[in-house]
Design an enzyme around this catalytic site. Sequence first.
Site, PDB file in Angstrom:
ATOM      1  N   GLU A 165      -9.792  -1.410   4.466  1.00 53.95           N
ATOM      2  CA  GLU A 165     -10.424  -0.994   5.716  1.00 53.95           C
ATOM      3  C   GLU A 165     -11.707  -1.798   5.941  1.00 53.95           C
ATOM      4  OE1 GLU A 165      -8.602   0.811   7.425  1.00 53.95           O
ATOM      5  OE2 GLU A 165      -7.825   2.597   6.404  1.00 53.95           O
TER       6      GLU A 165
ATOM      7  N   HIS B  89      -7.805  -3.836   9.553  1.00 53.55           N
ATOM      8  CA  HIS B  89      -7.463  -3.686   8.129  1.00 53.55           C
ATOM      9  C   HIS B  89      -6.221  -4.516   7.788  1.00 53.55           C
ATOM     10  CE1 HIS B  89      -4.717   0.164   8.591  1.00 53.55           C
ATOM     11  NE2 HIS B  89      -4.051  -0.933   8.887  1.00 53.55           N
TER      12      HIS B  89
ATOM     13  N   ASN C 141      -8.138  -1.689  13.597  1.00 53.05           N
ATOM     14  CA  ASN C 141      -9.516  -1.861  13.121  1.00 53.05           C
ATOM     15  C   ASN C 141      -9.658  -3.109  12.243  1.00 53.05           C
ATOM     16  OD1 ASN C 141      -8.218  -1.120  10.784  1.00 53.05           O
ATOM     17  ND2 ASN C 141      -9.539   0.626  10.316  1.00 53.05           N
TER      18      ASN C 141
ATOM     19  N   ASP D  63       0.838  -1.205   0.000  1.00 48.34           N
ATOM     20  CA  ASP D  63       0.000   0.000   0.000  1.00 48.34           C
ATOM     21  C   ASP D  63       0.872   1.254   0.000  1.00 48.34           C
ATOM     22  OD1 ASP D  63       0.913   0.072   2.632  1.00 48.34           O
ATOM     23  OD2 ASP D  63      -1.019  -0.434   3.522  1.00 48.34           O
TER      24      ASP D  63
HETATM   25  P1  PGA Z   1       1.596  -0.982  12.641  1.00 47.66           P
HETATM   26  O1  PGA Z   1       0.538  -0.960  11.471  1.00 47.66           O
HETATM   27  O2  PGA Z   1       2.548  -2.079  12.321  1.00 47.66           O
HETATM   28  O3  PGA Z   1       2.270   0.353  12.592  1.00 47.66           O
HETATM   29  O4  PGA Z   1       0.860  -1.227  13.911  1.00 47.66           O
HETATM   30  C1  PGA Z   1      -0.003  -2.173  11.063  1.00 47.66           C
HETATM   31  C2  PGA Z   1      -1.099  -1.916  10.056  1.00 47.66           C
HETATM   32  O5  PGA Z   1      -1.764  -0.881  10.143  1.00 47.66           O
HETATM   33  O6  PGA Z   1      -1.289  -2.757   9.175  1.00 47.66           O
END
Ligand code: PGA
Length: 260
Positions: free
Chosen positions: A152, A147, A145, A78
């Site tokens: 999302e 995702h 959340n 992404d």
């Molecule tokens: P993080 O993000 O490793 O910074 O917790 C993970 C994600 O949002 O996929």
Amino acid sequence: MLLDLPFCIVGPMVLVVVPPETFGTECCARFLALAAPFASPVVGLPTGRTPVPLFQTLSDRVQSGATSLARYDAFAIDEYGVDNPLHPCANRAFFARYWDAITGTKPVHQFDPATPDRAAEAQRFAAELAAAGGLDVAVVGIGTNGHLAFNEPGSRPKDRARAVDLAPESRAAASTCFGDATPTWGLTLGLAELLAARRVLLLANGRAKADIVRRALEGPIGPECPASFLQRHPQLTVVLDSDAASALTGQRPPGRLAPC
Ligand code: PGA
């Protein structure tokens, strides 16, 4: 689930739980093992806090001559919707630091968020991945959340690479770096491309991820928690530290304890 660390459960998925101190080495070992059968592994790579210990351990191993990443073809899963792709908080900067800087790696394939036609850019990137044969190994973190990449809540398994609006949780996480300039949108591989990966490696650490890890691995499968679709993947490996695993009940998935 009270078990001595580390432990592995082998069933429909391989679940590995380790102490926080060995999270990076375990992620690295599993990543290399999952990619090993492929002559030129096509890998999807995440950004964020979670995979940093993985990339640092990989870098150390390459530096010491223990492994090489020269055969790997890496795709970012992404990117943030930034006007300037060289923004220091953009995923491009992350990969420059954590992957491209490793001796012998080929540059990561990236989305270009500066392209005016977002839909065309998502299609271009998806076509580039398809031309490489799709993902052999998708490495993913999980948002609080649920995702996966920027898929999302509300995302479905048929969703392909596309531009998306970022959820409030994703914007809140991004704001720690972007501040007032936090993007409202992003470009992401879809669940379709991620779930089509021949193998998936899901990584999570820290207590803040415990509840969403339980929902993803033991909860109902559905778009409310996009990561829950991973339960259906036939070749899923999950590496958790003991904090991220602390809310698992052990009720699902069925599996058996096995040597790690
Ligand atoms: P993080 O993000 O490793 O910074 O917790 C993970 C994600 O949002 O996929």
